[in-house]
Motif scaffolding. Structure first.
Motif, PDB file in Angstrom:
ATOM      1  N   GLU A 202     -24.865 -43.275  -1.434  1.00 22.57           N
ATOM      2  CA  GLU A 202     -24.041 -43.366  -2.640  1.00 22.57           C
ATOM      3  C   GLU A 202     -24.177 -44.717  -3.340  1.00 22.57           C
ATOM      4  OE1 GLU A 202     -22.058 -41.114  -4.087  1.00 22.57           O
ATOM      5  OE2 GLU A 202     -22.482 -39.520  -2.649  1.00 22.57           O
ATOM      6  N   THR A 203     -24.619 -45.732  -2.601  1.00 27.57           N
ATOM      7  CA  THR A 203     -24.749 -47.081  -3.149  1.00 27.57           C
ATOM      8  C   THR A 203     -26.134 -47.629  -2.830  1.00 27.57           C
ATOM      9  OG1 THR A 203     -23.984 -48.228  -1.157  1.00 27.57           O
ATOM     10  CG2 THR A 203     -22.285 -47.445  -2.685  1.00 27.57           C
ATOM     11  N   THR A 204     -26.474 -48.739  -3.471  1.00 29.36           N
ATOM     12  CA  THR A 204     -27.760 -49.366  -3.170  1.00 29.36           C
ATOM     13  C   THR A 204     -27.797 -49.877  -1.732  1.00 29.36           C
ATOM     14  OG1 THR A 204     -26.904 -51.400  -4.205  1.00 29.36           O
ATOM     15  CG2 THR A 204     -28.344 -50.000  -5.540  1.00 29.36           C
ATOM     16  N   GLU A 205     -26.638 -50.280  -1.190  1.00 26.00           N
ATOM     17  CA  GLU A 205     -26.592 -50.702   0.209  1.00 26.00           C
ATOM     18  C   GLU A 205     -26.797 -49.505   1.129  1.00 26.00           C
ATOM     19  OE1 GLU A 205     -26.520 -53.348   3.326  1.00 26.00           O
ATOM     20  OE2 GLU A 205     -26.620 -53.754   1.169  1.00 26.00           O
ATOM     21  N   ASP A 206     -26.179 -48.362   0.778  1.00 26.53           N
ATOM     22  CA  ASP A 206     -26.421 -47.137   1.546  1.00 26.53           C
ATOM     23  C   ASP A 206     -27.902 -46.781   1.533  1.00 26.53           C
ATOM     24  OD1 ASP A 206     -23.699 -46.865   1.961  1.00 26.53           O
ATOM     25  OD2 ASP A 206     -23.421 -45.326   0.412  1.00 26.53           O
ATOM     26  N   LEU A 207     -28.509 -46.877   0.356  1.00 25.37           N
ATOM     27  CA  LEU A 207     -29.929 -46.535   0.233  1.00 25.37           C
ATOM     28  C   LEU A 207     -30.770 -47.430   1.125  1.00 25.37           C
ATOM     29  CD1 LEU A 207     -32.227 -44.950  -1.081  1.00 25.37           C
ATOM     30  CD2 LEU A 207     -32.211 -46.615  -2.965  1.00 25.37           C
ATOM     31  N   TYR A 333     -36.621 -31.442   0.370  1.00 22.65           N
ATOM     32  CA  TYR A 333     -36.081 -32.457  -0.526  1.00 22.65           C
ATOM     33  C   TYR A 333     -34.874 -31.967  -1.323  1.00 22.65           C
ATOM     34  CZ  TYR A 333     -40.244 -35.113   0.578  1.00 22.65           C
ATOM     35  OH  TYR A 333     -41.204 -35.812   1.250  1.00 22.65           O
ATOM     36  N   THR A 334     -34.062 -32.908  -1.747  1.00 22.96           N
ATOM     37  CA  THR A 334     -32.947 -32.645  -2.644  1.00 22.96           C
ATOM     38  C   THR A 334     -32.786 -33.827  -3.578  1.00 22.96           C
ATOM     39  OG1 THR A 334     -30.635 -31.911  -2.739  1.00 22.96           O
ATOM     40  CG2 THR A 334     -31.137 -33.688  -1.198  1.00 22.96           C
ATOM     41  N   GLY A 335     -32.186 -33.591  -4.728  1.00 20.11           N
ATOM     42  CA  GLY A 335     -31.952 -34.678  -5.664  1.00 20.11           C
ATOM     43  C   GLY A 335     -30.637 -35.381  -5.372  1.00 20.11           C
ATOM     44  N   ILE A 336     -30.564 -36.660  -5.692  1.00 20.34           N
ATOM     45  CA  ILE A 336     -29.327 -37.419  -5.506  1.00 20.34           C
ATOM     46  C   ILE A 336     -28.954 -38.121  -6.817  1.00 20.34           C
ATOM     47  CG2 ILE A 336     -29.756 -37.799  -3.046  1.00 20.34           C
ATOM     48  CD1 ILE A 336     -30.435 -40.745  -3.761  1.00 20.34           C
ATOM     49  N   ALA A 337     -27.730 -38.571  -6.893  1.00 23.48           N
ATOM     50  CA  ALA A 337     -27.246 -39.326  -8.046  1.00 23.48           C
ATOM     51  C   ALA A 337     -27.769 -40.754  -7.990  1.00 23.48           C
ATOM     52  CB  ALA A 337     -25.718 -39.332  -8.052  1.00 23.48           C
ATOM     53  N   PRO A 338     -27.749 -41.462  -9.120  1.00 22.97           N
ATOM     54  CA  PRO A 338     -28.133 -42.882  -9.084  1.00 22.97           C
ATOM     55  C   PRO A 338     -27.219 -43.634  -8.122  1.00 22.97           C
ATOM     56  CG  PRO A 338     -27.897 -42.108 -11.357  1.00 22.97           C
ATOM     57  CD  PRO A 338     -27.352 -41.032 -10.475  1.00 22.97           C
ATOM     58  N   PRO A 339     -27.774 -44.429  -7.223  1.00 16.57           N
ATOM     59  CA  PRO A 339     -26.918 -45.214  -6.314  1.00 16.57           C
ATOM     60  C   PRO A 339     -26.093 -46.241  -7.093  1.00 16.57           C
ATOM     61  CG  PRO A 339     -29.214 -45.181  -5.556  1.00 16.57           C
ATOM     62  CD  PRO A 339     -29.211 -44.648  -6.950  1.00 16.57           C
ATOM     63  N   GLU A 340     -24.870 -46.402  -6.698  1.00 10.38           N
ATOM     64  CA  GLU A 340     -24.007 -47.400  -7.330  1.00 10.38           C
ATOM     65  C   GLU A 340     -24.441 -48.788  -6.898  1.00 10.38           C
ATOM     66  OE1 GLU A 340     -19.416 -48.735  -6.809  1.00 10.38           O
ATOM     67  OE2 GLU A 340     -19.739 -46.621  -7.285  1.00 10.38           O
ATOM     68  N   ALA A 448     -30.800 -30.931  -9.037  1.00 11.10           N
ATOM     69  CA  ALA A 448     -31.091 -32.368  -9.020  1.00 11.10           C
ATOM     70  C   ALA A 448     -30.658 -33.022 -10.327  1.00 11.10           C
ATOM     71  CB  ALA A 448     -32.582 -32.607  -8.762  1.00 11.10           C
ATOM     72  N   GLN A 449     -30.889 -32.316 -11.447  1.00  9.85           N
ATOM     73  CA  GLN A 449     -30.478 -32.853 -12.741  1.00  9.85           C
ATOM     74  C   GLN A 449     -28.957 -32.942 -12.838  1.00  9.85           C
ATOM     75  OE1 GLN A 449     -32.321 -34.147 -15.165  1.00  9.85           O
ATOM     76  NE2 GLN A 449     -30.509 -34.586 -16.405  1.00  9.85           N
ATOM     77  N   SER A 450     -28.259 -31.978 -12.243  1.00  6.27           N
ATOM     78  CA  SER A 450     -26.791 -31.990 -12.304  1.00  6.27           C
ATOM     79  C   SER A 450     -26.212 -33.218 -11.617  1.00  6.27           C
ATOM     80  CB  SER A 450     -26.226 -30.720 -11.671  1.00  6.27           C
ATOM     81  OG  SER A 450     -26.393 -30.715 -10.255  1.00  6.27           O
ATOM     82  N   LYS A 451     -26.961 -33.793 -10.679  1.00  2.00           N
ATOM     83  CA  LYS A 451     -26.514 -35.030 -10.028  1.00  2.00           C
ATOM     84  C   LYS A 451     -26.661 -36.229 -10.969  1.00  2.00           C
ATOM     85  CE  LYS A 451     -26.162 -33.233  -5.715  1.00  2.00           C
ATOM     86  NZ  LYS A 451     -27.133 -33.611  -4.672  1.00  2.00           N
ATOM     87  N   LEU A 452     -27.593 -36.145 -11.924  1.00  2.50           N
ATOM     88  CA  LEU A 452     -27.835 -37.244 -12.857  1.00  2.50           C
ATOM     89  C   LEU A 452     -26.964 -37.153 -14.109  1.00  2.50           C
ATOM     90  CD1 LEU A 452     -31.765 -37.384 -12.860  1.00  2.50           C
ATOM     91  CD2 LEU A 452     -30.186 -38.586 -11.339  1.00  2.50           C
ATOM     92  N   ASP A 453     -26.645 -35.915 -14.514  1.00  3.27           N
ATOM     93  CA  ASP A 453     -25.976 -35.697 -15.803  1.00  3.27           C
ATOM     94  C   ASP A 453     -24.727 -36.552 -16.035  1.00  3.27           C
ATOM     95  OD1 ASP A 453     -27.836 -33.940 -16.839  1.00  3.27           O
ATOM     96  OD2 ASP A 453     -26.805 -32.148 -16.097  1.00  3.27           O
ATOM     97  N   PRO A 454     -23.853 -36.710 -15.035  1.00  6.79           N
ATOM     98  CA  PRO A 454     -22.649 -37.524 -15.300  1.00  6.79           C
ATOM     99  C   PRO A 454     -22.946 -38.984 -15.617  1.00  6.79           C
ATOM    100  CG  PRO A 454     -22.372 -36.183 -13.317  1.00  6.79           C
ATOM    101  CD  PRO A 454     -23.815 -36.123 -13.685  1.00  6.79           C
TER     102      PRO A 454
END
Length: 530
Positions: A202-207, A333-340, A448-454
């Motif tokens: 969820e975050t850049t540290e998580d990544l 594979y799966t898409g993820i949201a941009p890491p915070e 995957a796009q739905s994770k980016l849309d917000p």
């Protein structure tokens, strides 16, 4: 924003063709030019087909991608010739060397009737338009491009992106109303996450922690440390950006507006190259690179190698628009949201505007049938024409499911998909909507796009159209600034340049007049919003 349905036109008023590039003036319902002595008059239909009653031939200059077959063998051009009465003879130039051939075309003034899939830059369109080699299209669009005009009415950002400061439109773009076709998804190896009992970061540290686990814990279970925790495309060339930077920039509050490294806040343009947030981004990527979490070939591998890494299943985290390169292992594979990021930023900054692929089509001054030519290309900005361009013939190449075209399985297995369509390889002038994108927008890509849309900006502004003098200034400034920025950023990430040199880096950007460049973009943005 809902799309308008751009349905089939019915045959109505027939109007005569005019050589006047500024368009036709209203009269008694039919506008005519005086035909050359000894030649028949060309009459162009404003709607319906055929476009002309008597067949005409056009010559077009076009880029052909390595994956394409000859244009003359493509169903779209074979079938559309019969429908339209317009025969097109293409000069097909390979991608490698296309720019040089295009430059020579205008320098020699040996012009075709039109340029198709031409990749004209804003500077080229203004230069060749001002010189009279390309004709203005704005007055013709109202009467001869109903599909394209409908899209401009629905998406006003199209008009502002392609209109010069003098009010002219010299070239048409591809129009992408499908959000998923304008972004690279953030794909992560969910099979590895499951194997290691990890959650999606969820975050850049998580990544960072996930990538460490991908490196150290043998998630593919083969007993070898052959996993590539994270990879990205290499740069396509000097001045074309560093993909790994643009893919991660949103986590550090860095947007990519106006086709450049620009944040827009309260209508103020901020070129963020050399900023403190930029430094934090490069420090983060340097950490990944130094710890062998970021692919050591991220600055050097070829496109084919990057795609092969996706298909191999040995990559943990990477970026691509669709799942086509890894279809055989798609479930992995799966898409993820941009890491915070560290300051709470979570922006999907990478993405193209609705008027994508600028300069995809233009008409030259030697064209004796500009109205017919514009009507010809306008077909591809409607769903019927776009379907034919992208999918070929119904029954032979595709079938409809709930009104949506899908390639037939037996045709996909033939491996000829890219050979029958000029959309494969990118840059063709046409509409890409949710109705014609089943191949590049299957359910997995939609999710995957739905994770980016917000986290997408409400409007993605395209690069502005400068006047020729300003465009030349921008070109000179960016040639130096972009080359320097990308070279130094690469060194910062790879560790060959210490961050102790950051002040020098900033000072050099100032000496290269980055503030002047910022002002030119600010003036252009202000003009767009008057």
């Amino acid at each position: 924003m809902k799309r308008k349905h751009l349905g089939k036109a019915t045959i109505s008023t027939m109007i005569a063709f005019s050589l006047v590039a500024a368009g036709c003036q209203s009269g008694s319902g039919t506008n005519k030019e005086s035909a050359p002595e000894g030649s028949p008059e060309t009459v162009v239909s404003k709607d319906g087909y055929p476009i002309v009653q008597q067949p005409i031939k056009l010559k077009m200059f076009s880029r052909i991608a390595p994956v394409n077959g000859p244009f003359k063998d493509m169903p779209v051009f074979q079938d559309y010739e019969k429908t339209s009465n317009v025969q097109v003879e293409f000069t097909e130039v390979p991608t490698d060397g296309f720019q040089e051939k295009k430059n020579l075309l205008f320098a020699s003034n040996e012009l075709p009737d039109a340029l198709f899939r031409s990749g004209l830059t804003p500077l080229e369109t203004i230069r060749y338009g001002t010189a009279g080699q390309l004709i203005p299209l704005e007055n013709l669009i109202d009467d001869y491009a109903p599909n394209f005009k409908g899209l401009m009415d629905q998406y006003p950002e199209i008009r502002s992106a392609i209109t010069t400061p003098e009010g002219h439109i010299y070239a048409l773009p591809a129009v992408v109303t499908l959000g998923a076709a304008r972004t690279d998804k953030k794909w992560i190896n969910q099979a590895w996450l499951k194997q290691l009992n990890l959650k999606e970061p969820e975050t850049t540290e998580d990544l960072y922690n996930v990538l460490v686990a991908f490196r150290d814990k043998d998630p593919n279970g083969n007993g070898k440390q052959d996993e590539i925790p994270m990879t990205a495309r290499a740069s396509s060339g000097p001045g074309l950006g560093l993909p790994v930077v643009s893919m991660m920039s949103g986590s550090f509050g860095l947007d990519l507006q106006l086709g450049y490294n620009i944040n827009l806040e309260n209508n103020k343009v901020d070129i963020w190259m050399g900023s403190e947030r930029n430094k934090e981004l490069l420090i983060y990527l340097n950490k990944l690179y130094n710890e062998k979490l970021l692919d050591p070939e991220v600055f050097s591998h070829k496109e084919a190698q990057y795609l092969a890494k996706q298909a191999s299943g040995t990559a943990g985290f990477f970026f691509d628009q669709t799942n086509n390169p890894f279809l055989e292992i798609a479930d992995q594979y799966t898409g993820i949201a941009p890491p915070e990021g560290p300051h709470g930023d979570r922006l999907q900054s990478q993405g193209a505007p609705v008027p994508r692929d600028f300069g995809a089509f233009a008409i030259t001054s030697v064209n004796k049938n500009p109205e017919a030519t514009l009507r010809w290309v306008d077909y591809f900005y409607g769903e019927e024409g776009s379907t034919l361009l992208r999918f070929g013939r119904e029954g032979e190449h595709y079938e409809l499911k709930d009104g949506i075209p899908y390639y037939k399985e037996e045709f996909l297995k033939s491996g000829n998909q890219a050979k029958i369509t000029p959309y494969a390889g990118g840059g063709a002038p046409h509409l890409i909507s949710d109705k014609v994108a089943s191949y590049i927008n299957p359910l997995q890509v939609q999710e995957a796009q739905s994770k980016l849309d917000p986290f997408m900006p409400e409007i993605r502004y395209a690069a502005p159209m400068f006047d020729e003098e300003t465009a030349r200034k921008v070109d000179v400034l960016r040639n130096d600034i972009d080359k320097y920025y990308e070279e130094q950023s690469t060194k910062f990430i790879a560790g060959s340049l210490s961050f102790d040199k950051w002040d020098e880096f900033q000072a050099t950007l100032q000496k290269m007049n980055i503030d002047e460049l910022e002002k030119l973009y600010q003036d252009a943005y202000d003009a767009m919003n008057k």
